[in-house]
Design a protein around this motif. Structure first.
Motif, PDB file in Angstrom:
ATOM      1  N   ALA A 156      41.237  34.051  51.369  1.00  0.00           N
ATOM      2  CA  ALA A 156      40.673  34.545  50.404  1.00  0.00           C
ATOM      3  C   ALA A 156      41.296  34.212  48.861  1.00  0.00           C
ATOM      4  O   ALA A 156      40.565  34.030  47.758  1.00  0.00           O
ATOM      5  CB  ALA A 156      40.504  36.072  50.377  1.00  0.00           C
ATOM      6  N   ASP A 157      42.633  33.917  49.080  1.00  0.00           N
ATOM      7  CA  ASP A 157      43.304  33.617  47.990  1.00  0.00           C
ATOM      8  C   ASP A 157      43.174  32.100  47.641  1.00  0.00           C
ATOM      9  O   ASP A 157      43.913  31.425  46.858  1.00  0.00           O
ATOM     10  CB  ASP A 157      44.945  33.977  48.056  1.00  0.00           C
ATOM     11  N   GLU A 190      32.138  41.989  57.636  1.00  0.00           N
ATOM     12  CA  GLU A 190      31.606  41.387  56.478  1.00  0.00           C
ATOM     13  C   GLU A 190      29.885  41.127  56.707  1.00  0.00           C
ATOM     14  O   GLU A 190      29.177  41.717  55.859  1.00  0.00           O
ATOM     15  CB  GLU A 190      32.378  40.307  55.751  1.00  0.00           C
ATOM     16  N   GLU A 233      28.983  29.146  48.039  1.00  0.00           N
ATOM     17  CA  GLU A 233      29.850  30.308  47.937  1.00  0.00           C
ATOM     18  C   GLU A 233      30.502  30.193  49.268  1.00  0.00           C
ATOM     19  O   GLU A 233      29.751  29.716  50.394  1.00  0.00           O
ATOM     20  CB  GLU A 233      29.230  31.753  48.102  1.00  0.00           C
ATOM     21  N   PHE A 234      31.838  30.127  49.272  1.00  0.00           N
ATOM     22  CA  PHE A 234      32.475  30.395  50.593  1.00  0.00           C
ATOM     23  C   PHE A 234      34.190  30.967  50.436  1.00  0.00           C
ATOM     24  O   PHE A 234      34.376  31.380  49.281  1.00  0.00           O
ATOM     25  CB  PHE A 234      32.977  28.637  51.079  1.00  0.00           C
ATOM     26  N   VAL A 235      34.298  31.653  51.696  1.00  0.00           N
ATOM     27  CA  VAL A 235      35.666  32.238  51.311  1.00  0.00           C
ATOM     28  C   VAL A 235      36.752  31.692  50.548  1.00  0.00           C
ATOM     29  O   VAL A 235      37.129  30.696  51.097  1.00  0.00           O
ATOM     30  CB  VAL A 235      36.018  32.866  52.834  1.00  0.00           C
ATOM     31  N   GLY A 236      37.173  32.295  49.522  1.00  0.00           N
ATOM     32  CA  GLY A 236      38.377  31.946  48.791  1.00  0.00           C
ATOM     33  C   GLY A 236      37.830  30.871  47.465  1.00  0.00           C
ATOM     34  O   GLY A 236      38.674  30.608  46.826  1.00  0.00           O
ATOM     35  N   ARG A 237      36.588  30.646  47.533  1.00  0.00           N
ATOM     36  CA  ARG A 237      35.979  29.946  46.439  1.00  0.00           C
ATOM     37  C   ARG A 237      36.517  30.253  44.992  1.00  0.00           C
ATOM     38  O   ARG A 237      36.974  29.642  44.243  1.00  0.00           O
ATOM     39  CB  ARG A 237      34.838  29.477  46.488  1.00  0.00           C
ATOM     40  N   ARG A 238      36.326  31.624  44.631  1.00  0.00           N
ATOM     41  CA  ARG A 238      36.401  32.413  43.532  1.00  0.00           C
ATOM     42  C   ARG A 238      37.777  32.064  43.032  1.00  0.00           C
ATOM     43  O   ARG A 238      38.272  31.920  41.819  1.00  0.00           O
ATOM     44  CB  ARG A 238      36.167  33.568  43.550  1.00  0.00           C
ATOM     45  N   SER A 239      39.088  31.859  44.044  1.00  0.00           N
ATOM     46  CA  SER A 239      40.428  31.986  43.747  1.00  0.00           C
ATOM     47  C   SER A 239      40.463  30.392  43.315  1.00  0.00           C
ATOM     48  O   SER A 239      41.639  30.282  42.668  1.00  0.00           O
ATOM     49  CB  SER A 239      41.064  31.952  45.052  1.00  0.00           C
ATOM     50  N   ARG A 292      39.293  28.890  40.946  1.00  0.00           N
ATOM     51  CA  ARG A 292      39.366  28.628  39.329  1.00  0.00           C
ATOM     52  C   ARG A 292      40.199  30.150  38.649  1.00  0.00           C
ATOM     53  O   ARG A 292      39.834  30.169  37.474  1.00  0.00           O
ATOM     54  CB  ARG A 292      37.977  28.704  38.764  1.00  0.00           C
ATOM     55  N   ARG A 293      40.859  30.509  39.338  1.00  0.00           N
ATOM     56  CA  ARG A 293      41.806  31.366  38.698  1.00  0.00           C
ATOM     57  C   ARG A 293      42.994  30.716  37.761  1.00  0.00           C
ATOM     58  O   ARG A 293      43.200  29.573  38.160  1.00  0.00           O
ATOM     59  CB  ARG A 293      42.696  32.044  39.763  1.00  0.00           C
ATOM     60  N   SER A 294      43.646  31.418  36.825  1.00  0.00           N
ATOM     61  CA  SER A 294      43.963  30.775  35.770  1.00  0.00           C
ATOM     62  C   SER A 294      45.423  29.992  36.542  1.00  0.00           C
ATOM     63  O   SER A 294      45.563  28.877  36.098  1.00  0.00           O
ATOM     64  CB  SER A 294      44.536  31.573  34.724  1.00  0.00           C
ATOM     65  N   TYR A 312      34.665  42.173  50.938  1.00  0.00           N
ATOM     66  CA  TYR A 312      34.879  41.241  50.107  1.00  0.00           C
ATOM     67  C   TYR A 312      33.608  41.203  49.250  1.00  0.00           C
ATOM     68  O   TYR A 312      32.563  41.384  49.354  1.00  0.00           O
ATOM     69  CB  TYR A 312      34.511  39.943  51.151  1.00  0.00           C
ATOM     70  N   PRO A 322      31.638  36.971  44.048  1.00  0.00           N
ATOM     71  CA  PRO A 322      32.940  36.735  43.485  1.00  0.00           C
ATOM     72  C   PRO A 322      32.597  36.000  41.998  1.00  0.00           C
ATOM     73  O   PRO A 322      33.553  36.221  41.488  1.00  0.00           O
ATOM     74  CB  PRO A 322      33.682  35.819  44.633  1.00  0.00           C
ATOM     75  N   GLU A 323      31.796  35.200  42.055  1.00  0.00           N
ATOM     76  CA  GLU A 323      31.639  34.441  40.860  1.00  0.00           C
ATOM     77  C   GLU A 323      31.385  35.408  39.645  1.00  0.00           C
ATOM     78  O   GLU A 323      31.819  34.796  38.392  1.00  0.00           O
ATOM     79  CB  GLU A 323      30.615  33.204  40.908  1.00  0.00           C
ATOM     80  N   ASP A 365      38.935  37.082  36.414  1.00  0.00           N
ATOM     81  CA  ASP A 365      40.147  36.673  36.925  1.00  0.00           C
ATOM     82  C   ASP A 365      40.614  38.049  37.392  1.00  0.00           C
ATOM     83  O   ASP A 365      41.187  38.148  38.301  1.00  0.00           O
ATOM     84  CB  ASP A 365      41.035  35.792  36.091  1.00  0.00           C
ATOM     85  N   TRP A 402      38.899  39.832  40.117  1.00  0.00           N
ATOM     86  CA  TRP A 402      39.216  39.145  41.510  1.00  0.00           C
ATOM     87  C   TRP A 402      40.762  39.385  42.026  1.00  0.00           C
ATOM     88  O   TRP A 402      40.873  39.717  43.139  1.00  0.00           O
ATOM     89  CB  TRP A 402      38.732  37.651  41.157  1.00  0.00           C
ATOM     90  N   LEU A 408      42.266  40.458  45.515  1.00  0.00           N
ATOM     91  CA  LEU A 408      43.103  39.898  46.378  1.00  0.00           C
ATOM     92  C   LEU A 408      44.450  40.330  46.629  1.00  0.00           C
ATOM     93  O   LEU A 408      44.750  40.565  47.576  1.00  0.00           O
ATOM     94  CB  LEU A 408      43.371  38.454  45.650  1.00  0.00           C
ATOM     95  N   PHE A 409      44.772  41.168  45.481  1.00  0.00           N
ATOM     96  CA  PHE A 409      46.380  41.400  45.580  1.00  0.00           C
ATOM     97  C   PHE A 409      46.691  42.854  45.652  1.00  0.00           C
ATOM     98  O   PHE A 409      47.775  43.268  45.914  1.00  0.00           O
ATOM     99  CB  PHE A 409      47.127  40.542  44.588  1.00  0.00           C
TER     100      PHE A 409
END
Ligand SMILES: [Zn+2]
Lengths: 940, 92
Positions: free
Chosen positions: A652-653, A693, A832-838, A840-842, B27, B31-32, B36, B39, B43-44
């Motif tokens: 997910a990360d 899920e 969408e897939f598991v971890g995708r959102r991560s 584009r984390r800063s 989950y 998510p989109e 940040d 999210w 995650l953490f």
């Protein structure tokens, strides 16, 4: 000490002979190592750990701070064995190593077993309280396990002259034991120690099965057995242990605990010549009474109390024992070998010292209930400032203390308490009613007077007065720690080591805590003692490991082709639990030479590899494609049956978790392959999402790793080999394209063939049921002979893939690397897939992330080498990356590697540096694909 | 060593199970749509309280089913187990 011919529980007619420090010593059957040595006249067991002072036996049980020895010979030797638990037998070999043992260097020749058991009520301790508890619970119908660490049941009864029901307490003990042993729902385990209590009634026991016997009489039985018992109720009836007093030279051999002196008399018939008793309480008067009864001279009882009274005091006086009230012992005098020759008595309100000769001083500073098992599960205790002992505070679910362990005094009172606790424990388990249970035995006991509050005798020389004899901690040592600001008992413990000994500091902890309280003018209740942690008694690693050693430590997984690898001299590598051929040396080849030869063969002709260990998961169901689309970064669902696609999965990360090729076998069926080490984790990961899920998806997962053997045929001549092996299969480029999957007959076997390549070469992976793996392998090897087919191992596989820039999960990745860091942008689909959102984390969008690049170093670098910008640098220097893979390439004729480097993709063509211990190596950054960049070799 | 009650198999020893962290942390559905910070919270960040705690366990060496457990992190009391999809109040 001297042995009386008619006393004790030893068999005076059976002599045993053993070795102590190389000389032969005789004891009696029923002796322990400690009692036999005392009977032989030995007083000094050895010297102390830090100060090299002579030390001897202090008591008759496992709380003894010095009675440790090295026992056994050769690789069966064990250090720091409790001498009071070593039963003498012919041939026993022991050495004087009281505080520092030696470990054997070879494998332990003794065998250790494990056993699991369940019960309703487990009773720890077979004294009056434990016996009564076990009897009461068992007679209510509960399944009971009773454990005691001595060879016989009875506890304190064995070491005292006690009366129960107007008869020697022994009579009741034997009667109770008979009733317990006659009950089929009761398991009695002697020589067994409950050493740990865990959650939900998990109790760990160590049973000494055969170690008390001479090796010739062990009959092949294990030395010890670890029991893991799950009990509904635990009754802790582990008794109490005596506290010493702190005065100068209180560590001299001959200074003993008063209860221990009684125990040595009643268990082993051992007596001193002349014994002074010093005490703060009534219990030690029993020592004077019992010794006088055995004909021993007791010049006086020194009692800190100004006006001792009560039945025990009176009985002693009636026997003619002088009572020196308001006095204490302030020091001791040595004989020629440093053992006790006499004591100096002083009045607590002043006056001159008086010397009295004696060979044993029996000391009692009070009693501490043994509540270790209660403390293991968070049980609390409270200091009773009147009776000067800890008593349990509150309760812990499923655990009850009984008898002296609960702070009670007196045999009948302890028996009564045990009986009640046994009834309550049975009721809590669903057996009977405590209120309607069998009658409660009476508890008419001699009342005891209030104890004196004394730890350190005033005026004591602090340098030679020991608080913890095992660790050689003196008053001066404790004062120094307290003066240094270590106010908490846990800090005091760690600074001075007080209470950290092999005997768990049972004779030291309370006195150390009380000294700290006195020093700071605090109530002791606020200061307390350091925590009791498991194990309650030391256990050896060997007895915890049991038989889970060597080949039984962890499963070894091999493929059906493994015997061939062995027969052909493969050197193996462990990958997870799998044994994989690492390389196949020919003649005197080393790893490097074999790998160069194997790689050249693959690039120039054809090689073969056992790929059976790759993880394989059968994914079946109407939603299988949609399911895989949610887990892989790429699109899987559009794959047509008969085609394969490479995929990467993230956590997910957003970090790469695993990769592999997915084969679509039918509309509703995929075969997912994973890394060899990652198979279990990937299956767990898939199951987790499926169950928690997306339970609505119609998907079924089955691990088929061990169902299929896979042989990879790799290299420009692989098509020729395949044509020979499978005449009915059209392996021409037009008929059988890259990532195509075919069912075919190969070497007469029903097989699945896939055009998958992990080397960049033309390659076929042939899979057959695992049973036929060896037959397939041998057929491939035979068919490949005209083309020079070369078996290769994991090392060559790694070199070949690195030349093509293919990463390996766990080598190029370490849980901090995303698909984008690896340059796999093309594999990250817009869905969408598991971890995708991560992704584009800063932090993922930082432009200075480490990226996968190829490297051409001037010499072969160690993997893990750090990379820096400048050739001339001063430490500290910023690290801009590290080498993840490093090999010598046959195809390139030079060393190369892969690395993760900050902004690496923008720096291709630049030179950076790898500082080694004695030189700095220039490293050129290149594209990760170093060999055959245009991919011309894939189709042969 | 805990004794954990699998809702499907009954009470078993801890080595049969695999831990899965805090329960009821789904989950995110979209998510989109999350910032940040939102999210990162998913995650953490997990609760780390002393006391009753809903956590996930998998009967890995048994039926391989995931389920939830209420455990007291202070006393290690296993208050109850319940199936995925049930709410903690259903714990028996
Ligand atoms: Zn289960």
């Amino acid at each position: 000490m001297r042995r009386l011919p008619d006393r004790g529980r030893v068999d005076h007619d059976h002599r045993v002979s053993f070795t102590w420090d190389g000389r032969t010593v005789e004891g009696l059957r029923g002796d322990t190592l400690a009692s036999a040595l005392l009977a032989s006249g030995l007083r000094v067991l050895g010297s102390s750990v830090l100060m090299s002072r002579p030390r001897g036996v202090v008591t008759d049980g496992v709380c003894d701070p010095h009675a440790f020895a090295q026992v056994g010979t050769g690789d069966a030797t064990e250090p720091l064995v409790r001498m009071h638990q070593v039963e003498c037998h012919d041939g026993l070999v022991a050495e004087s190593r009281i505080h520092r043992g030696v470990l054997p260097t070879g494998a332990d020749p003794d065998r250790f077993e494990k056993r699991h058991a369940h019960c309703d009520v487990l009773v720890a301790g077979g004294g009056p309280a434990g016996l009564a508890a076990a009897l009461a619970a068992a007679e209510q119908g509960a399944r009971v396990v009773l454990v005691d660490d001595h060879p016989q049941l009875g506890g304190a009864v064995l070491g005292e002259d006690l009366i129960l029901d107007d008869a020697p307490a022994d009579h009741w003990v034997r009667h109770a034991e008979e009733r317990l042993r006659a009950n089929p729902d009761v398991t009695v385990l002697t020589r067994t120690t409950a050493f740990n209590v865990g959650d939900q009634g998990a109790v760990a026991l160590m049973e000494r099965v055969s170690e008390h016997l001479a090796p010739a009489h062990r009959g092949g039985r294990a030395l010890r057995r670890l029991w893991q018992v799950r009990t509904h109720q635990l009754v802790v009836a582990t008794g109490a242990t005596e506290r010493p007093l702190v005065f100068a030279d209180n560590d001299r051999p001959g200074v003993m605990l008063a209860g221990g002196v009684r125990g040595l008399l009643h268990r082993y018939g051992l007596v001193p010549e002349r014994c002074v008793v010093v005490t703060t309480n009534d219990s030690a008067y029993r020592t004077a009474i019992d010794l006088v009864g055995a004909g021993v001279e007791v010049p006086c009882v020194v009692d800190a109390r100004p006006d001792p009274s009560g039945p025990l005091v009176q009985r002693a006086r009636d026997l003619g024992v002088e009572v020196r009230s308001g006095c204490a012992v302030i020091g001791t005098d040595p004989d020629a070998e440093g053992a006790l020759a006499g004591v100096r008595i002083v009045g607590l309100d002043g006056g001159a010292e008086e010397a009295v000769a004696c060979d044993v001083l029996a000391v009692s500073g009070g009693w501490d209930p043994l509540m270790d098992l209660h403390h293991h599960v968070g049980g609390q205790a409270r200091w009773d400032a009147e009776r000067l002992r800890f008593v349990p505070e509150g309760t812990v679910d499923g655990l009850r203390l009984a008898g002296a362990a609960a702070g009670l005094v007196g045999t009948a009172a302890c028996r009564r308490d045990g009986h009640l606790v046994g009834l309550v424990a049975a009721e809590a388990t669903g057996f009977g009613s405590a209120a309607d249970g069998p009658a409660v035995p009476a508890a008419d006991e001699e009342p005891e007077g209030a104890p004196a509050d004394l730890v350190v005798v005033p005026g004591t020389d602090p340098v030679h007065a020991f608080v913890d004899q095992h660790r050689d901690v003196t008053i001066a040592g404790v004062e120094r720690a307290l003066g240094s600001g270590l106010h908490h008992v846990e800090h005091l413990k760690r600074y001075t080591l007080v209470g950290t000994g092999t005997e768990q500091g049972r004779t030291a902890k309370v006195n150390a805590g009380r000294m700290a309280a006195d020093r700071f003018g605090l109530p002791f209740a606020e200061v307390g003692v350091s925590n009791a942690r498991p194990p309650a008694q030391p256990v050896t690693f060997g007895s915890l490991a049991g038989r889970a050693l060597g080949a039984r430590f962890d499963p070894v997984r091999t493929t059906s082709i493994h015997p061939w690898h062995v027969a052909h001299g493969a050197v193996f590598e462990d990958v997870g639990q799998w044994k994989r051929p690492w390389y196949f040396p020919q003649g005197a080849e080393d790893l490097d030479a074999a790998v160069l030869r194997e790689c050249a063969a693959v690039r120039e002709a054809v090689g073969m590899m056992d790929a059976s260990t790759l993880g394989k998961i059968d994914v079946k169901g109407a939603d299988a494609g949609a399911f895989l689309d949610r887990l892989y970064t790429g699109v899987i669902g559009t794959l047509k049956p008969g085609r394969a696609r490479y995929g990467v999965m993230c956590k997910a990360d957003g970090m790469v978790m695993d990769d592999g090729v997915v084969l679509r076998l039918a509309d509703d069926r995929f075969l997912v392959t994973t890394t060899t080490g990652g198979a279990g984790g990937v299956l767990d990961w898939m199951e987790d999402f499926l169950q928690t899920e997306w339970p609505d998806l119609d998907v079924w997962l089955t691990s088929v790793t061990e169902q299929w053997a896979t042989v990879a045929v790799v290299g420009p001549r692989s098509r020729d080999v395949m044509a020979a092996l499978a005449p009915d299969l059209d392996v021409t480029q037009d008929a059988f394209t890259f990532m195509q999957v075919e069912e075919a007959v190969v070497a007469g076997l029903a097989a699945r063939v896939a055009r998958i390549s992990f080397s960049g070469e033309l390659a076929f992976e042939i899979s057959v049921p695992m049973t036929w793996g060896l037959a397939l392998w041998e057929a491939v090897f035979a068919a490949g002979q005209p083309f020079g087919i070369t078996p290769y191992g994991t090392e060559s596989m790694h070199v070949l893939r690195a030349e093509k820039g293919y990463f390996i999960v766990g080598q190029e990745t370490d849980g901090t690397v995303t698909p984008l860091d690896l340059g796999l942008d093309w594999m990250v689909a817009d869905k969408e897939f598991v971890g995708r959102r991560s992704l584009r984390r800063s932090d993922m969008l930082r432009d200075d992330r480490k990226q996968l690049v190829g490297i051409l170093p001037a010499e072969r670098l160690p993997e893990g080498s750090q990379l820096v910008d400048d050739e001339a640098f001063e430490i500290p220097v910023p690290m801009i990356g590290h080498v993840t893979s490093s090999y010598e390439s046959a195809a390139l004729g030079r060393p190369f590697g892969l690395a993760l480097v900050r902004r690496g993709r923008d720096r291709i063509g630049e030179t950076i540096y790898a500082p080694l211990a004695d030189r700095t190596v220039a490293v050129e950054i290149v594209d990760p694909v170093i060999f055959d960049q245009e991919g011309a070799r894939r189709d042969g | 060593m805990f004794q954990i009650r699998c809702p499907y198999c009954g009470p078993r020893d801890e080595p049969e199970f695999k831990y899965g962290g805090q329960a009821h942390v789904a989950y995110p559905a979209d998510p989109e749509a999350l910032s940040d910070e939102e999210w990162a919270r998913f995650l953490f960040f997990r609760d780390n309280a002393r006391g009753r705690y809903a956590e996930r366990w998998n009967h890995a060496a048994g039926c391989r089913r995931w389920f939830n457990v209420i455990r007291d992190t202070g006393t290690h009391e296993m208050v109850g187990s319940y199936q995925v999809g049930e709410q903690p109040l259903d714990a028996r």
